[in-house]
Design a protein around this motif. Structure first.
Motif, mmCIF file in Angstrom:
data_model
loop_
_atom_site.group_PDB
_atom_site.id
_atom_site.type_symbol
_atom_site.label_atom_id
_atom_site.label_comp_id
_atom_site.label_asym_id
_atom_site.label_seq_id
_atom_site.Cartn_x
_atom_site.Cartn_y
_atom_site.Cartn_z
ATOM 1 N N ILE A 1 0.840 -1.207 0.000
ATOM 2 C CA ILE A 1 0.000 0.000 0.000
ATOM 3 C C ILE A 1 0.870 1.250 0.000
ATOM 4 O O ILE A 1 1.812 1.365 0.790
ATOM 5 N N LEU A 2 0.536 2.185 -0.853
ATOM 6 C CA LEU A 2 1.232 3.467 -0.901
ATOM 7 C C LEU A 2 0.541 4.466 0.027
ATOM 8 O O LEU A 2 -0.685 4.482 0.119
ATOM 9 N N GLY A 3 1.325 5.280 0.690
ATOM 10 C CA GLY A 3 0.771 6.341 1.529
ATOM 11 C C GLY A 3 0.553 5.958 2.971
ATOM 12 O O GLY A 3 0.176 6.802 3.786
ATOM 13 N N LEU A 4 0.806 4.705 3.292
ATOM 14 C CA LEU A 4 0.565 4.224 4.661
ATOM 15 C C LEU A 4 1.719 4.689 5.548
ATOM 16 O O LEU A 4 2.837 4.196 5.417
ATOM 17 N N ALA A 5 1.436 5.645 6.426
ATOM 18 C CA ALA A 5 2.533 6.240 7.189
ATOM 19 C C ALA A 5 2.428 6.040 8.692
ATOM 20 O O ALA A 5 3.428 6.029 9.384
ATOM 21 N N CYS A 6 1.210 5.915 9.209
ATOM 22 C CA CYS A 6 1.100 5.886 10.665
ATOM 23 C C CYS A 6 0.142 4.790 11.131
ATOM 24 O O CYS A 6 -0.747 4.374 10.393
#
Lengths: 270, 120
Positions: B40-45
């Motif tokens: 998944i792209l954008g998964l940061a927190c």
């Protein structure tokens, strides 16, 4: 005699015999790791619900906003805010807020997202019969941008609120600008307590108020603030706290100074 | 009568054995679990990943879900015989507010592995 309220953001009403409005603390549509005192571009997931309960303290005033949010789509979140004014002269339910955020642009990369969102909303002041004048609804529009990564956070936002005259009273329009930078000191795994520290800078301007067409020269202000915020989350529960410390101010009312604002909040998503 | 009863008992025993065998049939050709890995792209927190978890756990056939934030990876363990199409997974991650970079399966599937093309 009409009640007199002292607006903490420079909306002094002395001489006009009108009431204050809720001070401009939370923008009423922040979520996740966005700035506490400013705005950011985050939205919740499609069909997701959220609840935020805040305690905002500014000078001698305390407001407890309860905010319910819903993800209409993954790009559009709407919120309803019911602020309880705990300590104002005619306390009770304050300005009910209905807001929406549309995250219209995104760029995703591994562990990173950039987003830009439009924000709009309306706040409806309570004008009880015989109570202090508070003016008509406030119409808010804003723009927020942000970058979220595993380690770093960056936010910028601007929002303006046009106040509608009611009973001859216009409390003055508002402008708020914010910048924020944040860091996650320790990269945590999923379902492990997670800490993010933000540093926020805010500029807020409140226009002069008018009553029956007469401008009150002793109202209106510009304030620049700076302060830390802490966001601590476990899964879908987040505890937030922040200080908004004035570093520069200009009040049209002689002798008036800005005071530090404190916000503590609990945010839950499901 | 006695012969009929014996025939019924034998039939039941055979049926039960067959059901048991089906239940114990290896999930994949090499006997491993049926796993779909979604990058998944954008998964940061962690707080954001909760939305992905909520959406993915609601999918039919998902028996278990592991999320690796540092890798941006969601690993879905499927119940025996279950599969999820790429369209369903793409839509689920989009609804959670993110974007899929890659989908790969540990088992034979009618759905091909997926990889987001550059410029998409």
């Amino acid at each position: 005699m009409l009640m007199v309220g002292a607006g903490v953001a420079g909306l002094s009403a002395q001489g006009l015999g009108v009431g204050s409005t809720v001070f401009p603390g939370s923008a009423g549509i922040q979520l996740r790791h966005e700035p506490i005192f400013g705005v950011g571009p985050h939205t919740t997931w499609r069909g997701g619900w959220g609840l935020e309960i805040e305690v905002e303290r500014h000078g001698s005033e305390t407001v407890v906003p309860v905010e319910v949010m819903y993800g209409v789509t993954e790009k559009l979140t709407v919120t309803v805010t019911l602020p309880w004014e705990a300590s104002s002269a005619d306390g009770g339910l304050g300005e009910v807020g209905l807001r929406a955020k549309w995250r219209f642009a995104t760029r995703f990369a591994p562990g990173l997202s950039d987003a830009v969102a439009l924000i709009g909303g309306i706040t409806i002041p309570r004008n009880p019969a015989g109570g202090a004048l508070k003016g008509g609804p406030g119409i808010m529009a804003g723009l927020a941008a942000g970058r979220e990564s595993r380690r770093w956070y960056y936010f910028a936002g601007a929002r303006g609120t046009l106040r509608v005259r009611r009973d001859g009273y216009d409390p003055g329009d508002r402008l708020a600008l914010n910048l924020a930078w944040g860091v996650r000191p320790r990269l945590t795994a999923f379902e492990v307590p997670d800490l993010v520290i933000l540093v926020e800078g805010n500029y807020r301007a409140v226009g002069r108020s008018t009553l029956a067409g007469e401008v009150d020269g002793a109202t209106g202000s510009r304030v620049l603030t700076f302060g830390p915020a802490v966001l601590y989350s476990i899964r879908n529960i987040m505890f937030k706290g922040g200080l908004d410390i004035p570093i520069w101010d200009r009040f049209n009312e002689a002798g008036k100074d800005a005071s530090t604002m404190v916000i503590g909040a609990l945010e839950i998503h499901w | 009568m006695r012969t009929l009863a014996m025939a019924l008992a034998l039939t039941s025993a055979l049926a039960l054995t067959a059901t048991g065998a089906a239940a114990q049939e290896p999930a994949t050709a090499d006997g491993g679990p049926r796993i779909i890995e979604v990058t998944i792209l954008g998964l940061a927190c962690p707080f954001c990943a909760y939305g992905v978890q909520q959406k993915m756990k609601g999918l039919e056939g998902v028996a278990d879900l592991e999320i690796d934030l540092n890798e941006g990876l969601a690993a879905l363990t499927l119940a025996d015989g279950k599969d999820l199409s790429n369209d369903v997974l793409l839509r689920t991650v989009k609804d959670a507010g993110f974007e899929v970079a890659k989908i790969s399966r540990s088992f034979e599937s009618e759905f091909p592995d997926y990889e987001k093309e550059k410029g998409d």
